[in-house]
Motif scaffolding. Structure first.
Motif, PDB file in Angstrom:
ATOM      1  N   GLU A   1       1.032  -1.492   0.245  1.00 49.35           N
ATOM      2  CA  GLU A   1      -0.025   0.347   0.025  1.00 49.35           C
ATOM      3  C   GLU A   1       0.569   1.790  -0.033  1.00 49.35           C
ATOM      4  O   GLU A   1       0.599   1.773  -0.669  1.00 49.35           O
ATOM      5  CB  GLU A   1      -1.037   0.084   1.247  1.00 49.35           C
ATOM      6  N   ALA A   2       1.786   1.268   0.890  1.00 44.49           N
ATOM      7  CA  ALA A   2       2.442   2.092   0.758  1.00 44.49           C
ATOM      8  C   ALA A   2       3.022   2.338  -0.028  1.00 44.49           C
ATOM      9  O   ALA A   2       4.257   3.617  -0.682  1.00 44.49           O
ATOM     10  CB  ALA A   2       3.789   2.180   1.662  1.00 44.49           C
ATOM     11  N   LEU A   3       3.541   1.665  -1.179  1.00 45.15           N
ATOM     12  CA  LEU A   3       4.334   1.515  -2.624  1.00 45.15           C
ATOM     13  C   LEU A   3       3.512   1.840  -3.921  1.00 45.15           C
ATOM     14  O   LEU A   3       4.138   0.922  -4.588  1.00 45.15           O
ATOM     15  CB  LEU A   3       5.613   0.374  -2.536  1.00 45.15           C
ATOM     16  N   HIS A   4       2.439   1.996  -3.645  1.00 37.89           N
ATOM     17  CA  HIS A   4       1.020   1.927  -4.839  1.00 37.89           C
ATOM     18  C   HIS A   4       1.163   2.402  -5.242  1.00 37.89           C
ATOM     19  O   HIS A   4       1.283   2.022  -6.999  1.00 37.89           O
ATOM     20  CB  HIS A   4      -0.484   2.396  -3.754  1.00 37.89           C
ATOM     21  N   HIS A   5       2.434   3.983  -5.209  1.00 34.25           N
ATOM     22  CA  HIS A   5       2.304   4.387  -7.166  1.00 34.25           C
ATOM     23  C   HIS A   5       3.314   3.595  -8.239  1.00 34.25           C
ATOM     24  O   HIS A   5       3.115   3.278  -8.812  1.00 34.25           O
ATOM     25  CB  HIS A   5       2.857   5.283  -6.651  1.00 34.25           C
ATOM     26  N   GLU A   6       4.609   3.297  -6.989  1.00 36.35           N
ATOM     27  CA  GLU A   6       5.678   2.289  -7.816  1.00 36.35           C
ATOM     28  C   GLU A   6       5.183   1.224  -7.879  1.00 36.35           C
ATOM     29  O   GLU A   6       5.156   0.552  -9.162  1.00 36.35           O
ATOM     30  CB  GLU A   6       6.622   2.213  -6.898  1.00 36.35           C
ATOM     31  N   PHE A   7       4.163   0.746  -7.488  1.00 35.93           N
ATOM     32  CA  PHE A   7       3.727  -0.562  -8.304  1.00 35.93           C
ATOM     33  C   PHE A   7       2.692  -0.421  -9.292  1.00 35.93           C
ATOM     34  O   PHE A   7       2.296  -1.455 -10.430  1.00 35.93           O
ATOM     35  CB  PHE A   7       2.754  -1.461  -7.311  1.00 35.93           C
ATOM     36  N   ALA A   8       1.300   0.810  -9.547  1.00 34.22           N
ATOM     37  CA  ALA A   8       1.856   0.571 -10.791  1.00 34.22           C
ATOM     38  C   ALA A   8       2.148   0.603 -11.544  1.00 34.22           C
ATOM     39  O   ALA A   8       1.558   1.010 -13.008  1.00 34.22           O
ATOM     40  CB  ALA A   8       0.126   2.143 -10.293  1.00 34.22           C
ATOM     41  N   THR A   9       3.359   1.663 -11.445  1.00 36.95           N
ATOM     42  CA  THR A   9       3.877   2.486 -12.403  1.00 36.95           C
ATOM     43  C   THR A   9       4.715   0.585 -13.275  1.00 36.95           C
ATOM     44  O   THR A   9       4.616  -0.203 -13.806  1.00 36.95           O
ATOM     45  CB  THR A   9       4.960   2.447 -11.697  1.00 36.95           C
ATOM     46  N   PHE A  10       4.771  -0.587 -11.998  1.00 40.46           N
ATOM     47  CA  PHE A  10       6.028  -1.532 -12.463  1.00 40.46           C
ATOM     48  C   PHE A  10       4.074  -2.587 -13.408  1.00 40.46           C
ATOM     49  O   PHE A  10       4.484  -2.132 -14.278  1.00 40.46           O
ATOM     50  CB  PHE A  10       5.806  -2.976 -11.055  1.00 40.46           C
ATOM     51  N   LEU A  11       3.555  -2.233 -12.929  1.00 38.30           N
ATOM     52  CA  LEU A  11       2.670  -2.939 -13.665  1.00 38.30           C
ATOM     53  C   LEU A  11       1.925  -2.585 -15.399  1.00 38.30           C
ATOM     54  O   LEU A  11       2.043  -3.392 -15.925  1.00 38.30           O
ATOM     55  CB  LEU A  11       0.342  -2.512 -13.035  1.00 38.30           C
TER      56      LEU A  11
ATOM     57  N   ILE B   1       7.457 -10.238  -7.981  1.00 37.96           N
ATOM     58  CA  ILE B   1       8.769 -10.015  -8.986  1.00 37.96           C
ATOM     59  C   ILE B   1       9.383  -8.517  -8.603  1.00 37.96           C
ATOM     60  O   ILE B   1      10.339  -7.950  -8.234  1.00 37.96           O
ATOM     61  CB  ILE B   1       8.144 -10.162 -10.300  1.00 37.96           C
ATOM     62  N   PHE B   2       8.124  -8.127  -7.927  1.00 41.25           N
ATOM     63  CA  PHE B   2       7.677  -6.357  -7.598  1.00 41.25           C
ATOM     64  C   PHE B   2       8.219  -6.954  -6.406  1.00 41.25           C
ATOM     65  O   PHE B   2       9.299  -5.839  -6.726  1.00 41.25           O
ATOM     66  CB  PHE B   2       6.286  -5.954  -7.520  1.00 41.25           C
ATOM     67  N   SER B   3       7.630  -6.956  -5.688  1.00 43.78           N
ATOM     68  CA  SER B   3       8.743  -7.547  -3.782  1.00 43.78           C
ATOM     69  C   SER B   3       9.963  -7.533  -4.283  1.00 43.78           C
ATOM     70  O   SER B   3      11.087  -7.064  -3.647  1.00 43.78           O
ATOM     71  CB  SER B   3       7.896  -8.452  -2.984  1.00 43.78           C
ATOM     72  N   ASP B   4      11.326  -8.620  -4.785  1.00 43.19           N
ATOM     73  CA  ASP B   4      12.102  -8.584  -5.443  1.00 43.19           C
ATOM     74  C   ASP B   4      12.593  -7.720  -5.547  1.00 43.19           C
ATOM     75  O   ASP B   4      14.135  -7.087  -5.174  1.00 43.19           O
ATOM     76  CB  ASP B   4      12.394 -10.019  -6.060  1.00 43.19           C
ATOM     77  N   MET B   5      12.288  -6.989  -6.445  1.00 43.10           N
ATOM     78  CA  MET B   5      12.555  -6.259  -7.022  1.00 43.10           C
ATOM     79  C   MET B   5      13.244  -4.613  -5.826  1.00 43.10           C
ATOM     80  O   MET B   5      13.718  -4.056  -6.209  1.00 43.10           O
ATOM     81  CB  MET B   5      12.779  -4.730  -8.619  1.00 43.10           C
TER      82      MET B   5
END
Length: 157
Positions: free
Chosen positions: A12-22, A49-53
Motif C-alpha cells: 500500500e505504501a508503494l502503491h504508485h511504484e506498483f502501478a508503474t511496475f504494472l 517479482i515486484f517484491s524482489d525488485m
C-alpha cells in the motif's frame, strides 16, 4: 523468489511504484483486477517479482544495519566486499541496550568496564544482499545514517 513478498502495508505504501511496475508489464487497472480475481497464481507471481525488485533496491542501498537486544548491540557496515561488525555487550544486567536509556548510558560512559567491545570484518559468504536480508530476518534493521556505528568505530579501533 529471492526474498519475501512485501506485506499488504508495504505494498500500500508503494502503491504508485506498483502501478508503474504494472504499467511496464502493460497491465492496466482493469486487467490487474481481472488477474487478481481469476488468476491468483499470476497475481502472486507479479507481486513476487515486484517484491524482489523492491528488496533488491533497498538492500543494495543499505550500508548500516543494527540489531539491538537487552544485553548487546550489533552494528554492521556493509561495504561492497566486506561486512564490518561492532558488537557491544553489557555485563550489567540492569542496563537494557535495547532502550533509549541504555544507549544513552553507553554513549555517556563508553569506557566503563561494564561494556565489552568487539570489532571484526569478514568477506560475504554468499551474495551481499542475501546476507543483509538474513540479518533483517533475524531482527536487524537498516539505519540510513549509521550514526551509532560512526560514533563507536573510532572508540573500538
Amino acid at each position: 523468489m529471492k526474498y519475501i513478498q512485501l506485506t499488504k502495508e508495504q505494498l500500500e505504501a508503494l502503491h504508485h511504484e506498483f502501478a508503474t511496475f504494472l504499467a511496464s508489464q502493460q497491465i492496466d487497472v482493469r486487467e490487474w483486477n481481472d488477474i487478481k480475481a481469476n488468476k491468483p497464481d499470476v497475481a502472486d507471481e507479479e507481486l513476487n517479482i515486484f517484491s524482489d525488485m523492491v528488496w533488491e533496491d533497498v538492500l543494495t542501498k543499505a550500508e548500516y544495519i543494527e540489531h539491538f537486544s537487552k544485553s548487546s548491540i550489533n552494528l554492521f557496515f556493509c561495504s561492497e566486499g566486506v561486512i564490518q561488525r561492532i558488537m557491544i555487550k553489557s555485563k550489567d544486567q540492569s542496563i537494557d541496550l535495547s532502550s533509549k536509556e541504555g544507549i544513552q548510558t553507553l554513549l555517556h560512559h563508553p569506557k566503563n568496564d561494564q561494556f565489552e567491545f568487539f570489532r571484526g570484518a569478514k568477506k560475504y559468504e554468499k551474495e551481499r544482499n542475501l546476507e543483509i536480508f538474513d540479518l533483517i530476518l533475524k531482527g536487524a534493521s537498516i539505519n540510513k545514517e549509521g550514526a551509532l556505528y560512526q560514533n563507536l568505530k573510532n572508540f573500538v579501533a
